[in-house]
Design a protein around this motif. Structure first.
Motif, PDB file in Angstrom:
ATOM      1  N   TYR A 167      36.074  36.657  13.376  1.00  0.00           N
ATOM      2  CA  TYR A 167      35.732  35.300  12.943  1.00  0.00           C
ATOM      3  C   TYR A 167      36.265  35.040  11.532  1.00  0.00           C
ATOM      4  CZ  TYR A 167      32.871  31.134  12.046  1.00  0.00           C
ATOM      5  OH  TYR A 167      32.456  29.859  11.743  1.00  0.00           O
ATOM      6  N   SER A 168      36.086  36.015  10.648  1.00  0.00           N
ATOM      7  CA  SER A 168      36.627  35.890   9.286  1.00  0.00           C
ATOM      8  C   SER A 168      38.139  35.708   9.329  1.00  0.00           C
ATOM      9  CB  SER A 168      36.304  37.138   8.456  1.00  0.00           C
ATOM     10  OG  SER A 168      34.937  37.317   8.271  1.00  0.00           O
ATOM     11  N   TYR A 169      38.814  36.576  10.077  1.00  0.00           N
ATOM     12  CA  TYR A 169      40.273  36.525  10.146  1.00  0.00           C
ATOM     13  C   TYR A 169      40.762  35.194  10.718  1.00  0.00           C
ATOM     14  CZ  TYR A 169      40.631  41.563   9.156  1.00  0.00           C
ATOM     15  OH  TYR A 169      40.585  42.802   8.559  1.00  0.00           O
ATOM     16  N   ASN A 170      40.089  34.688  11.734  1.00  0.00           N
ATOM     17  CA  ASN A 170      40.502  33.418  12.325  1.00  0.00           C
ATOM     18  C   ASN A 170      40.410  32.278  11.324  1.00  0.00           C
ATOM     19  OD1 ASN A 170      41.430  33.977  14.911  1.00  0.00           O
ATOM     20  ND2 ASN A 170      39.406  33.855  15.844  1.00  0.00           N
ATOM     21  N   ARG A 171      39.334  32.252  10.539  1.00  0.00           N
ATOM     22  CA  ARG A 171      39.186  31.172   9.555  1.00  0.00           C
ATOM     23  C   ARG A 171      40.146  31.338   8.382  1.00  0.00           C
ATOM     24  NH1 ARG A 171      36.627  31.526  13.964  1.00  0.00           N
ATOM     25  NH2 ARG A 171      36.190  29.392  14.588  1.00  0.00           N
ATOM     26  N   LYS A 173      43.153  32.232   8.960  1.00  0.00           N
ATOM     27  CA  LYS A 173      44.425  32.041   9.662  1.00  0.00           C
ATOM     28  C   LYS A 173      45.211  33.338   9.818  1.00  0.00           C
ATOM     29  CE  LYS A 173      44.743  27.201   8.261  1.00  0.00           C
ATOM     30  NZ  LYS A 173      45.580  26.119   7.673  1.00  0.00           N
ATOM     31  N   GLN A 174      44.497  34.436   9.870  1.00  0.00           N
ATOM     32  CA  GLN A 174      45.125  35.735  10.108  1.00  0.00           C
ATOM     33  C   GLN A 174      44.923  36.080  11.595  1.00  0.00           C
ATOM     34  OE1 GLN A 174      43.604  38.554   7.201  1.00  0.00           O
ATOM     35  NE2 GLN A 174      43.927  37.117   5.519  1.00  0.00           N
ATOM     36  N   TYR A 175      45.581  35.292  12.421  1.00  0.00           N
ATOM     37  CA  TYR A 175      45.311  35.332  13.859  1.00  0.00           C
ATOM     38  C   TYR A 175      45.696  36.655  14.511  1.00  0.00           C
ATOM     39  CZ  TYR A 175      44.970  30.357  12.841  1.00  0.00           C
ATOM     40  OH  TYR A 175      44.630  29.146  12.294  1.00  0.00           O
ATOM     41  N   ASN A 176      46.778  37.259  14.088  1.00  0.00           N
ATOM     42  CA  ASN A 176      47.198  38.526  14.701  1.00  0.00           C
ATOM     43  C   ASN A 176      46.161  39.629  14.482  1.00  0.00           C
ATOM     44  OD1 ASN A 176      49.571  37.446  15.705  1.00  0.00           O
ATOM     45  ND2 ASN A 176      50.802  38.033  13.930  1.00  0.00           N
ATOM     46  N   LYS A 177      45.563  39.639  13.306  1.00  0.00           N
ATOM     47  CA  LYS A 177      44.502  40.615  13.032  1.00  0.00           C
ATOM     48  C   LYS A 177      43.316  40.368  13.952  1.00  0.00           C
ATOM     49  CE  LYS A 177      45.371  41.706   8.143  1.00  0.00           C
ATOM     50  NZ  LYS A 177      44.762  41.692   6.796  1.00  0.00           N
ATOM     51  N   ALA A 178      42.965  39.102  14.123  1.00  0.00           N
ATOM     52  CA  ALA A 178      41.833  38.757  14.990  1.00  0.00           C
ATOM     53  C   ALA A 178      42.121  39.154  16.435  1.00  0.00           C
ATOM     54  CB  ALA A 178      41.545  37.262  14.895  1.00  0.00           C
ATOM     55  N   ILE A 179      43.329  38.869  16.903  1.00  0.00           N
ATOM     56  CA  ILE A 179      43.697  39.179  18.286  1.00  0.00           C
ATOM     57  C   ILE A 179      43.615  40.677  18.548  1.00  0.00           C
ATOM     58  CG2 ILE A 179      45.649  39.230  19.893  1.00  0.00           C
ATOM     59  CD1 ILE A 179      46.471  36.473  18.695  1.00  0.00           C
ATOM     60  N   TYR A 199      38.773  34.827  20.745  1.00  0.00           N
ATOM     61  CA  TYR A 199      40.061  35.297  21.259  1.00  0.00           C
ATOM     62  C   TYR A 199      40.927  34.111  21.696  1.00  0.00           C
ATOM     63  CZ  TYR A 199      43.369  38.184  23.924  1.00  0.00           C
ATOM     64  OH  TYR A 199      44.501  38.804  24.404  1.00  0.00           O
ATOM     65  N   ILE A 200      40.328  33.187  22.443  1.00  0.00           N
ATOM     66  CA  ILE A 200      41.069  31.989  22.877  1.00  0.00           C
ATOM     67  C   ILE A 200      41.507  31.173  21.666  1.00  0.00           C
ATOM     68  CG2 ILE A 200      40.832  29.798  24.123  1.00  0.00           C
ATOM     69  CD1 ILE A 200      38.837  31.373  25.993  1.00  0.00           C
ATOM     70  N   TYR A 201      40.644  31.061  20.691  1.00  0.00           N
ATOM     71  CA  TYR A 201      40.961  30.321  19.458  1.00  0.00           C
ATOM     72  C   TYR A 201      42.180  30.935  18.764  1.00  0.00           C
ATOM     73  CZ  TYR A 201      40.286  28.409  14.723  1.00  0.00           C
ATOM     74  OH  TYR A 201      40.461  27.795  13.508  1.00  0.00           O
ATOM     75  N   ALA A 202      42.174  32.267  18.618  1.00  0.00           N
ATOM     76  CA  ALA A 202      43.268  32.953  17.933  1.00  0.00           C
ATOM     77  C   ALA A 202      44.578  32.794  18.698  1.00  0.00           C
ATOM     78  CB  ALA A 202      42.930  34.426  17.752  1.00  0.00           C
TER      79      ALA A 202
END
Length: 282
Positions: A167-171, A173-179, A199-202
């Motif tokens: 959640y932190s990574y997504n906000r 904008k570090q989407y690859n880390k979140a995925i 996951y869908i958000y990222a």
């Protein structure tokens, strides 16, 4: 000499009548006695802020106080034996940390006797996770990530840790880390609706829209909790909108509108997107 004596006397007088300074965010007030801004009746609510691992930041209400024109305090403490603990939800209120010089008048100690029941070991995974979740809730995502990353080094299997860090990574904008985190989380817990949402958000935000659609449809099948269904469908639609893909936007719109009945806010945004995409012939 007289001027010096007068200046010293004036300084002492000013110090003795010091008023409360409201310049601290709630997040800066853990383990502090604080006062909230003055109310219409001239009183200030005061109490102690501390961290509870289950409920987050709590305010233990101590009573009300009033400061007279000379700087002296009149305390109106809560009834003896009563207990009022209020969860502190995200807001921009500024509080005043009560100076220790006021403690005697308020009949309070710097550290309440009961606090030891709630104290978690500094640097423990419990404490790091709790603060990470709190920072996320308050929109302090970098601080949240910093705290949660430290928790991962201690116990990466701690319940809920992967979802909060993603959640932190997504906000941020570090989407690859979140995925990367969420892929692993879904293997061990494929029915977790919140993990699926993140996951869908990222995927959608990183323009991996086909993969997002696969994950969306899988979550529809396996997740009993449908709370995030409209939100998940919207993320994919938004991806097509910003990709200027009118064909796939229209196709996904049919699937999205089928689950929109429960979310008026998203329905309004989609209506605006439909007007915009038609107007610009994207």
């Amino acid at each position: 000499m007289k001027n010096i004596i007068f200046a010293v006397f004036l300084l002492i007088s000013l110090q003795s009548s010091a008023q409360l300074t409201f310049d601290k965010s709630i997040l800066d007030c853990e383990d502090k006695w604080v006062a909230f801004p003055q109310e219409s009746n001239g009183l200030y609510k005061y109490g102690f802020i501390y961290l509870d691992s289950k409920y987050g930041l709590l305010f233990d209400y101590g009573g009300s106080l009033k400061i007279d024109s000379t700087g002296k305090i009149r305390a109106f403490p809560k009834e003896e034996g009563s207990m009022t603990k209020v969860p502190l939800n995200p807001n921009k209120a500024l509080l005043a940390i009560i100076p220790e010089t006021y403690f005697e008048q308020l009949k309070i100690s710097k550290v309440p006797d009961w606090l030891s029941n709630y104290k978690m070991e500094e640097g423990s995974v419990d404490r790091l996770y709790s603060w990470g979740a709190i920072y996320n809730a308050w929109g302090e995502y970098q601080k949240g990530a910093d705290s949660l990353e430290k928790a991962v080094k201690i116990n990466s299997a701690y319940k809920g840790l992967d979802a909060q860090l993603a959640y932190s990574y997504n906000r941020l904008k570090q989407y690859n880390k979140a995925i990367e985190i969420l892929k692993k989380a879904l293997v061990s817990n494929p029915t977790d609706a919140f993990v699926s949402k993140e996951y869908i958000y990222a995927l959608a935000k990183s323009q991996q829209l086909e993969a997002a659609k696969v994950s969306y449809r899988n979550s529809v099948k396996v997740c009993p909790d449908t709370t995030y269904l409209p939100e998940n469908a919207y993320y994919i639609l938004e991806g097509y909108f910003y990709k200027y893909d009118r064909v796939n936007f229209d196709k996904w719109l049919v699937e999205t509108e089928a689950v929109m009945s429960s979310n008026e806010q998203i329905k309004k945004i989609i209506a605006e997107m439909k007007v915009e995409i038609t107007k610009n012939r994207l």
